[in-house]
Design an enzyme around this catalytic site. Structure first.
Site, PDB file in Angstrom:
ATOM      1  NE  ARG A  41      -1.348  -1.509   3.228  1.00 20.04           N
ATOM      2  CZ  ARG A  41      -1.742  -1.764   4.346  1.00 20.04           C
ATOM      3  NH1 ARG A  41      -3.032  -2.264   5.537  1.00 20.04           N
ATOM      4  NH2 ARG A  41      -0.800  -2.153   5.605  1.00 20.04           N
ATOM      5  CB  CYS A  53       3.667  -0.841   9.513  1.00 20.19           C
ATOM      6  SG  CYS A  53       5.143  -1.678   9.405  1.00 20.19           S
TER       7      CYS A  53
HETATM    8 CO    CO Z   1       5.006  -2.075   6.733  1.00 17.27          CO
END
Ligand code: CO
Length: 208
Positions: free
Chosen positions: A45, A100
């Site tokens: 992303r 993340c």
């Molecule tokens: Co990440």
């Protein structure tokens, strides 16, 4: 995903570029002179150029799990050296992102095999900032803050390299820490005071 679509997309992209500027690829083939080195996460992303509205030739890019700058990572160190010393970029950016997976994995007590030594570096960031992080009750907020602190520490790791120290002094290279919010698309500047960090760590890390 049918990969034939990728090649169709490519043809359409070439046409769009040439419709705008018939010399586009001739010029692109002449060489690169990017202003920016972008160190981001490999997460699908976090698309370096697209989220900044930039294109081919604008950005030298390095991506790995959790946007780490590790001194014995020959890959990252080669990218930094080449971008700073040879391409003479004016800005080096470490760009983390909320959500993340690498940072999340490092918050958990689990054996993740080959990922252990890589994520260990994020656990070290947690240890350095343990007091602040342990005071945050909300797990999501703690996770977001670790993403920010990891970006900050990777900026400090950049400043520990000889190439970056020399370029800050000799030609005013700037180091930036950013976070991409995958929930809103917003790019957030953490306004890292890299000159102050450079002064703070010089007693021990001075190489130039
Ligand atoms: Co990440």
């Amino acid at each position: 995903m049918n990969l034939n679509k990728v090649f169709e997309n490519n043809e359409a992209w070439i046409k769009e570029k040439l419709d705008n500027d018939k010399n586009y690829f001739e010029d692109l083939g002449k060489g690169q002179n990017p202003e920016l080195l972008f160190i981001g996460c490999s997460d699908s992303r976090v698309t370096a150029e697209e989220l900044m509205g930039l294109g081919p030739g604008d950005v030298f890019v390095h991506r790995n799990i959790a946007n780490m700058v590790i001194s014995i990572d020959l890959n990252a160190m080669s990218v930094v050296d080449y971008a700073v010393d040879f391409l003479k970029v004016n800005h080096v950016v470490v760009c983390g992102h909320y959500g993340c997976g690498g940072v999340k994995a490092a918050m958990q007590s689990a054996d993740l095999g080959i990922l252990n030594p890589w994520l260990r570096n994020i656990r070290d960031v947690y240890r350095i900032h343990k007091n602040e992080l342990n005071n945050i009750d909300d797990e999501e907020k703690k996770y977001d803050r670790l993403v920010q602190l990891n970006v900050k520490e990777q900026c400090v790791n950049l400043i520990k390299t000889a190439a970056v120290q020399k370029a800050i002094r000799s030609r005013g290279l700037q180091v930036h820490g950013w976070v991409f919010d995958v929930h809103t698309g917003k790019l957030i500047d953490l306004k890292i005071d890299f000159v102050k960090y450079l002064q703070d760590i010089m007693e021990i890390y001075h190489l130039d």
